[in-house]
Motif scaffolding. Structure first.
Motif, PDB file in Angstrom:
ATOM      1  N   LEU A  19       0.833  -1.193   0.000  1.00 26.69           N
ATOM      2  CA  LEU A  19       0.000   0.000   0.000  1.00 26.69           C
ATOM      3  C   LEU A  19       0.868   1.244   0.000  1.00 26.69           C
ATOM      4  CD1 LEU A  19      -2.302  -1.444   2.725  1.00 26.69           C
ATOM      5  CD2 LEU A  19      -3.220  -0.630   0.548  1.00 26.69           C
ATOM      6  N   TYR A  58      -4.380   4.174  -0.940  1.00 24.81           N
ATOM      7  CA  TYR A  58      -5.448   4.243   0.062  1.00 24.81           C
ATOM      8  C   TYR A  58      -5.395   5.630   0.680  1.00 24.81           C
ATOM      9  CZ  TYR A  58      -1.796   4.209   3.537  1.00 24.81           C
ATOM     10  OH  TYR A  58      -0.703   4.562   4.281  1.00 24.81           O
ATOM     11  N   TRP A 117      -6.400   1.388  -6.684  1.00 27.08           N
ATOM     12  CA  TRP A 117      -7.019   2.032  -5.521  1.00 27.08           C
ATOM     13  C   TRP A 117      -7.903   1.026  -4.795  1.00 27.08           C
ATOM     14  CZ3 TRP A 117      -7.520   5.837  -2.127  1.00 27.08           C
ATOM     15  CH2 TRP A 117      -8.742   5.985  -1.455  1.00 27.08           C
ATOM     16  N   THR A 118      -7.847   1.028  -3.471  1.00 24.95           N
ATOM     17  CA  THR A 118      -8.721   0.157  -2.693  1.00 24.95           C
ATOM     18  C   THR A 118      -9.733   0.970  -1.897  1.00 24.95           C
ATOM     19  OG1 THR A 118      -8.876  -1.490  -0.929  1.00 24.95           O
ATOM     20  CG2 THR A 118      -7.005   0.040  -0.821  1.00 24.95           C
ATOM     21  N   GLU A 141     -10.999   0.577   0.896  1.00 27.96           N
ATOM     22  CA  GLU A 141     -10.803  -0.242   2.086  1.00 27.96           C
ATOM     23  C   GLU A 141     -11.947  -0.093   3.091  1.00 27.96           C
ATOM     24  OE1 GLU A 141      -7.179   1.235   3.829  1.00 27.96           O
ATOM     25  OE2 GLU A 141      -8.216   2.870   4.805  1.00 27.96           O
ATOM     26  N   ASN A 177     -15.549  -3.641  -1.591  1.00 30.70           N
ATOM     27  CA  ASN A 177     -14.126  -3.875  -1.399  1.00 30.70           C
ATOM     28  C   ASN A 177     -13.678  -5.212  -1.985  1.00 30.70           C
ATOM     29  OD1 ASN A 177     -11.908  -4.865   1.121  1.00 30.70           O
ATOM     30  ND2 ASN A 177     -11.495  -3.100  -0.180  1.00 30.70           N
ATOM     31  N   ASN A 183      -8.933  -2.518   7.321  1.00 34.46           N
ATOM     32  CA  ASN A 183      -7.861  -1.774   7.966  1.00 34.46           C
ATOM     33  C   ASN A 183      -8.322  -1.392   9.364  1.00 34.46           C
ATOM     34  OD1 ASN A 183      -5.742  -0.199   8.715  1.00 34.46           O
ATOM     35  ND2 ASN A 183      -5.979   1.340   7.117  1.00 34.46           N
TER      36      ASN A 183
END
Length: 715
Positions: A413, A429, A452-453, A455, A472, A481
């Motif tokens: 990340l 992120y 891109w996540t 999250e 997600n 996270n």
């Protein structure tokens, strides 16, 4: 004043003392379908030199041939008082996409932006985690400005007085259609330097232009298989005992887990960082890593690159750092060999060399009150501005090299990136945490050359938890996270069965995700991308939405065309339409061609707007006619190298389908030497009967496919 055109014309406007250099451009095709021109005297340090990437020439050769897509005479440049002015033509019907990782808008025409690496702060003004200076036209071409400066962009928002296509003059007193934003026939870009390299990417389609940009920057990253599994980032002060407990809980409850992320507490001190294990919380890191690897679970470590006075190498690296600190920590000048050696040796020793599988690189983006100021100086002579634009690139580049040297893939990340970062195995992120805007960012990532996540961190309700988790799962990194909240997949017991179902679905779809990422690498096709890049989509005229039309509150009110920023393509065959908290239903725009429900195979529509009412247990997903989705059994960990997995090819619709199933060892860079296989799957339905075939595996090539079966989803 009449101006005579020469190949280079220099004149002085003496009464104001400004030097103007207007230049007739010479374009050279530097790669198939990629043209370059040089304006003025470009700086030696730019986005491509920072990233160190090279074009993927062999892949570019395979794309459809393209001619130069613009009128060369309509592209104008000049250098004025040490700044470079660029203008590219725009037709009235053109739409513009790109200019970085935007969170609220997809169509960028009419926008004014300053492309500036920063954390995203709620406004699409150019300040974002990856302000990639690349845009794509709906006419099927792209433009890339190779500069590591803060660029000012007027994307069809400025009107020159001598425009060849001037806007219609309107009288607001009498014209009810008066437009506060007159038609502009150009994209204008201001580069604060005495020159710049400019690249034009040919088409003929917008997707082709995106492919060329990605391949020109080395081709997309190909994560290890485990990177496409599931990851849980634990609370920031979790110790070794807590890590093992986390792994045990996932296994006992039947939730998949491929890697665990350790947050700042793994270090003896952070903000600034020592890059040393905390011996109380992690007394035996090598043993811990080894035991977790035996359980098929890897570890990822949080870092930011700012060096604490208590770091063992603080005094040694001091001469090779910036004039200003960040959180009282030294900022290594990554353009000096010495700074790189000290920092990345610390990231290797007792980390990568004991089996740590990746990094989460934080705070290389912004904001201005945290990072070094623009007046900071660096020993290498690189300006603070240029370092701000490229620091995330440099961190990705050199951490990736740690793994390349060991022939082991990583997946991590990062908070900041830019053009040139396409091939680096990192996902962006942030801390903004707006679900709807996260999906828009996922859409725009395909134009920006990044991943891109959206999250999942925490939620205010079980419904929100499910809705965030579902989208997600259909993203580059499936991740919770929990660095601050300590949340688990089962935090809301009433929806835990739904969460588990989707976590396992992520694993079932591993063959599909892996094959689609292979297309990202070998063909430059983003695995997650805007509907605007899908054939048939642009032929649909969307509905209109009206912004605030109260002239007292908004004197420049104007109806605008609705943007499609809440549905996207996931790979070549899937259309994903997330549902957000509070929604019971949503509209979905289907491109031309038949589409089918992912879960049931039922016909959904053809080039039309439909209403989806999925209930809480489903996220609307549709498969195009003839679509094939390779699926495997729901595993708790990604398959190991040489582990055989059975594959079921699910087939939708009635149109004959073809799919390219990709395979390699899943962990090394041997695929770069040709050690991979691509097997062609063909399925058709004749008189209601399914016929399927797969090409033979190649001798001495990877083949992890076990038993093969075919399933007709549409009856």
């Amino acid at each position: 004043m009449n101006i005579i055109k020469y190949s280079t014309l220099v004149f002085f406007i003496c009464f104001v003392g400004i030097k103007v250099n207007a230049q007739q451009l010479e374009w050279a095709e530097v790669e198939p379908g990629v043209w370059k021109t040089t304006v003025g005297n470009p700086e030696k340090y730019n986005l491509l030199t920072a990233s160190g990437v090279a074009p993927y020439h062999e892949a570019l050769l395979k794309l459809e041939k393209s001619n130069f897509p613009l009128s060369k005479t309509d592209i104008t440049t000049k250098v004025v008082d040490g700044k470079t002015y660029l203008k590219f033509p725009l037709q009235k019907s053109e739409q513009i996409f790109g200019f970085g990782l935007n969170f609220k808008t997809v169509n960028q025409r009419g926008k004014i932006l300053e492309l500036h690496v920063d954390h995203y702060n709620g406004s699409d003004n150019g300040r974002t985690h990856s302000p990639t200076p690349f845009y794509v036209s709906s006419k099927g071409y792209g433009v890339f400005i190779n500069s590591a400066r803060y660029l000012k962009v007027y994307a069809g928002s400025a009107v020159q007085r001598d425009s060849k296509n001037p806007p219609k003059v309107q009288d607001r007193n009498t014209d009810p259609d008066w437009d506060p934003h007159p038609y502009s026939d150009g994209v204008e870009i201001l580069v604060p330097a005495e020159g710049v390299e400019v690249f034009v990417m040919g088409g003929p389609t917008p997707l082709n232009a995106v492919q060329r940009f990605n391949l020109f920057n080395g081709g997309g990253c190909l994560p290890p298989r485990w990177g496409l599994g599931f990851t849980q980032r634990v609370e920031r002060m979790t110790d070794a005992k807590g890590v093992f407990q986390e792994a045990k809980d996932f296994e006992e409850k039947g939730y998949p887990l491929d890697f665990i992320g350790l947050e700042p507490g793994w270090q003896s001190k952070s903000y600034p960082n020592t890059f040393e294990w905390d011996k109380k919380r992690f007394p035996e890191p090598e043993k811990m890593v080894k035991e977790l690897l035996q359980k098929n679970i890897r570890l990822n470590l949080w870092i930011n690159p700012y060096v604490s006075p208590d770091a063992p190498f603080y005094k040694k690296i001091f001469p090779y750092t910036a004039s200003h600190t960040v959180w009282a920590g030294l900022v290594p000048d990554l353009k000096t060999d010495s700074a790189r050696n000290f920092l990345f040796n610390a990231l290797n020793k007792n980390k990568v060399d004991i089996g740590i599988s990746g990094y989460k690189i934080d705070e290389v983006d912004g904001g201005d009150s945290y990072l070094w100021p623009d007046l900071a100086t660096f020993p290498s002579g690189i300006s603070a501005e240029q370092m701000r634009q490229t620091y995330g690139l440099l961190m990705q580049r050199y951490t990736t090299e740690l793994y390349q040297q060991k022939n082991i893939r990583t997946y991590g990340l990062v908070r900041g990136s830019n053009a040139g970062g396409v091939s680096f195995p990192y996902v962006i992120y942030n801390d903004y945490y707006n679900h709807q805007d996260f999906i828009t960012a996922l859409i725009n990532s395909g134009f920006a050359g990044v991943l891109w996540t959206p999250e999942v961190r925490a939620s205010n309700s079980p419904e929100e938890w499910v809705r965030r988790f579902q989208s997600n799962v259909f993203s580059p990194m499936a991740m919770i996270n929990a660095w601050a909240s300590g949340t688990k997949p089962w935090t809301y017991p009433e929806v835990a069965p739904i969460i588990k179902e989707f976590a396992l679905l992520r694993m079932e779809m591993m063959p599909y995700w892996y094959s689609e990422f292979a297309k990202y690498h070998f063909q430059g096709i983003p695995p997650f991308r805007a509907m605007n890049l899908e054939d048939g989509f642009q032929n649909i005229i969307p509905a209109q939405e009206i912004k605030n039309n109260n002239l007292e509150e908004n004197p420049y009110a104007k109806a605008i065309t609705k943007e499609i920023k809440d549905q996207y393509m996931a790979g070549g065959n899937l259309l994903v339409a997330p549902v957000f908290t509070g929604q019971k239903s949503r509209t979905v725009i289907l491109p031309k061609g038949k589409w089918f429900d992912f879960y049931t195979g039922k016909y959904a529509g053809d080039g039309e707007v439909i209403t989806a009412t999925p209930g809480l247990a489903k996220i609307p997903v549709y498969v195009k006619d003839g679509g094939i989705i390779p699926m495997t059994k729901p595993m708790l960990h990604a398959p190991k190298t040489d582990e055989k997995v059975d594959i079921e090819f699910r087939y939708y619709g009635s149109k004959p389908g073809t799919y390219q199933l990709y395979d390699d060892d899943g962990e090394t860079y041997n695929y770069e030497k040709g050690d991979y296989s691509i097997r062609t799957v063909k399925i058709s339905k004749i008189k209601g009967k399914l016929t399927g075939s797969i090409s033979d595996g190649q001798k001495n090539k990877p083949n992890s496919t076990g038993k093969i079966s075919y399933k007709m989803m549409t009856l």
